[in-house]
Design a protein around this motif. Structure first.
Motif, PDB file in Angstrom:
ATOM      1  N   GLU A  72     144.405  -1.102  -2.257  1.00 20.56           N
ATOM      2  CA  GLU A  72     144.565  -1.334  -0.810  1.00 20.56           C
ATOM      3  C   GLU A  72     145.858  -0.707  -0.289  1.00 20.56           C
ATOM      4  OE1 GLU A  72     143.512  -2.552   2.873  1.00 20.56           O
ATOM      5  OE2 GLU A  72     142.303  -3.078   1.132  1.00 20.56           O
ATOM      6  N   GLU A  76     137.524   0.552   3.018  1.00 19.17           N
ATOM      7  CA  GLU A  76     137.842  -0.846   2.736  1.00 19.17           C
ATOM      8  C   GLU A  76     136.705  -1.529   1.976  1.00 19.17           C
ATOM      9  OE1 GLU A  76     140.006  -4.113   2.366  1.00 19.17           O
ATOM     10  OE2 GLU A  76     140.784  -2.387   3.464  1.00 19.17           O
ATOM     11  N   GLU A 112     145.975   2.112   2.607  1.00 21.01           N
ATOM     12  CA  GLU A 112     146.645   1.902   3.897  1.00 21.01           C
ATOM     13  C   GLU A 112     147.593   3.049   4.239  1.00 21.01           C
ATOM     14  OE1 GLU A 112     146.195  -0.430   6.267  1.00 21.01           O
ATOM     15  OE2 GLU A 112     144.510  -1.125   5.045  1.00 21.01           O
ATOM     16  N   PRO A 139     138.092   4.241   7.763  1.00 20.28           N
ATOM     17  CA  PRO A 139     138.861   3.201   7.079  1.00 20.28           C
ATOM     18  C   PRO A 139     137.986   1.990   6.718  1.00 20.28           C
ATOM     19  CG  PRO A 139     140.127   4.082   8.896  1.00 20.28           C
ATOM     20  CD  PRO A 139     138.747   4.666   9.010  1.00 20.28           C
TER      21      PRO A 139
END
Length: 71
Positions: free
Chosen positions: A34, A16, A38, A12
């Motif tokens: 984003e 990111e 997620e 992750p």
């Protein structure tokens, strides 16, 4: 992760780091990228095995389905 570096999953944190670049490349808002990211973070199996990860292919397909980017 794959020993060859060619596995379908990334961390992750690594995903990111790429949000702004992907948003720019697709002409999308970083918040939209984003949000999709997620929802695609997979946690540890049985809460103890492995590390959280993101399947890059699944995320790319979701970006296409959301029409975030070139056809």
């Amino acid at each position: 992760t794959s020993a060859s570096g060619l596995g379908p999953d990334i961390s992750p944190a690594n995903a990111e780091l790429q949000v702004a670049r992907v948003a720019r490349a697709r002409g999308a808002a970083p918040a939209d990228i984003e949000a999709l990211l997620e929802r695609r973070i997979t946690g540890r199996s049985f809460r103890i095995f492995g590390e959280p990860h993101v399947n890059v292919l699944d995320l790319n397909l979701a970006l296409q389905r959301a029409h975030l980017g070139p056809d």
